[in-house]
Design a protein around this motif. Structure first.
Motif, PDB file in Angstrom:
ATOM      1  N   VAL A  16       4.802  12.012   7.978  1.00  0.00           N
ATOM      2  CA  VAL A  16       6.226  12.292   7.490  1.00  0.00           C
ATOM      3  C   VAL A  16       6.519  10.833   6.626  1.00  0.00           C
ATOM      4  O   VAL A  16       6.908  11.338   5.579  1.00  0.00           O
ATOM      5  N   ALA A  17       5.925   9.754   6.846  1.00  0.00           N
ATOM      6  CA  ALA A  17       6.243   8.648   5.674  1.00  0.00           C
ATOM      7  C   ALA A  17       5.510   9.158   4.473  1.00  0.00           C
ATOM      8  O   ALA A  17       5.786   8.630   3.478  1.00  0.00           O
ATOM      9  N   LEU A  18       4.073   9.510   4.747  1.00  0.00           N
ATOM     10  CA  LEU A  18       3.474   9.638   3.519  1.00  0.00           C
ATOM     11  C   LEU A  18       4.133  10.720   2.581  1.00  0.00           C
ATOM     12  O   LEU A  18       4.140  10.604   1.350  1.00  0.00           O
ATOM     13  N   PHE A  75       0.638  -0.635  -9.621  1.00  0.00           N
ATOM     14  CA  PHE A  75       1.434  -1.022  -8.683  1.00  0.00           C
ATOM     15  C   PHE A  75       1.442  -0.046  -7.519  1.00  0.00           C
ATOM     16  O   PHE A  75       1.628  -0.538  -6.371  1.00  0.00           O
ATOM     17  N   GLU A  76       1.011   1.182  -7.715  1.00  0.00           N
ATOM     18  CA  GLU A  76       0.903   1.934  -6.618  1.00  0.00           C
ATOM     19  C   GLU A  76      -0.337   1.539  -5.816  1.00  0.00           C
ATOM     20  O   GLU A  76      -0.319   1.692  -4.215  1.00  0.00           O
ATOM     21  N   LEU A  82      -0.904  -3.188   0.288  1.00  0.00           N
ATOM     22  CA  LEU A  82       0.231  -3.865   1.061  1.00  0.00           C
ATOM     23  C   LEU A  82       0.700  -3.060   2.340  1.00  0.00           C
ATOM     24  O   LEU A  82       0.888  -3.481   3.390  1.00  0.00           O
ATOM     25  N   GLY A  83       0.661  -1.648   2.016  1.00  0.00           N
ATOM     26  CA  GLY A  83       0.954  -0.692   3.236  1.00  0.00           C
ATOM     27  C   GLY A  83       0.073  -0.580   4.164  1.00  0.00           C
ATOM     28  O   GLY A  83       0.280  -0.693   5.420  1.00  0.00           O
ATOM     29  N   THR A  90       1.627  -4.385  12.132  1.00  0.00           N
ATOM     30  CA  THR A  90       2.465  -3.705  12.972  1.00  0.00           C
ATOM     31  C   THR A  90       1.689  -2.799  14.158  1.00  0.00           C
ATOM     32  O   THR A  90       2.479  -2.684  15.189  1.00  0.00           O
ATOM     33  N   SER A  91       0.591  -2.425  14.051  1.00  0.00           N
ATOM     34  CA  SER A  91      -0.106  -1.715  15.326  1.00  0.00           C
ATOM     35  C   SER A  91      -0.973  -2.783  15.808  1.00  0.00           C
ATOM     36  O   SER A  91      -1.791  -2.463  16.868  1.00  0.00           O
TER      37      SER A  91
END
Length: 169
Positions: A16-18, A75-76, A82-83, A90-91
């Motif tokens: 969903v985030a993607l 930048f992408e 970075l993502g 976070t995991s």
């Protein structure tokens, strides 16, 4: 954060985030996601530093250098890196390691990864798009070629996995 190599993001939430990132990309930038264009633009910029006349006299390089997508694509890719770091942190999976099976050494695993990356880069150049551009952006636009590409990638991956499966057991 305690390191847990078995913990992953929920794949449905990540999907969903993607999808939201892809939607935002179309909404804000007017184009979808893709990674191979950034490396091409970065390479052209590097050539332009040492041989600007060559870039100017080569029509495909000159067109790409004049494109307004240069900054956006770079930048992408920085955002994707970075993502990845944020997702790993976070995991609880952030750390330097070489994931491999018990029957393959680190050197062989890295060589296979490099060979796969070179093969995918060459294929991206031949097909005029990388996996993310073809599958995500093209698939979202319901492009027949993108869907054929996705089925080919998954089919090829499953076929090759049968031969490499013993390396991971």
């Amino acid at each position: 954060m305690e390191r847990n190599p078995d913990k992953f993001w929920n794949p449905y939430l990540a999907g969903v985030a993607l999808g939201l990132v892809l939607f935002t990309s179309f909404l804000v930038m007017g184009s979808g996601l893709g990674a191979s264009g950034a490396s091409l633009r970065a390479g052209i910029a590097a050539i332009g530093l040492f041989a600007p006349d060559h870039v100017a006299s080569t029509p495909p390089l000159a067109r790409a250098a004049a494109s307004g997508h240069v900054t956006w694509l770079v930048f992408e890719i920085l955002g994707a890196l970075l993502g990845g770091v944020v997702a790993a942190y976070t995991s609880g999976r952030l750390g330097a390691e070489v994931l491999r099976g018990p029957r393959i050494g680190k050197g062989a695993r890295l060589a296979l990864a490099l060979a796969g990356g070179v093969l995918m880069g060459a294929a991206a150049k031949m097909t005029r798009g990388c996996t993310s551009g073809q599958a995500l952006s093209g698939g979202a636009l319901l492009s027949v070629g993108a869907w054929a590409f996705m089925f080919s990638v998954f089919g090829g991956g499953y076929a090759l996995a049968w031969f490499l499966r013993r390396q991971w057991r």
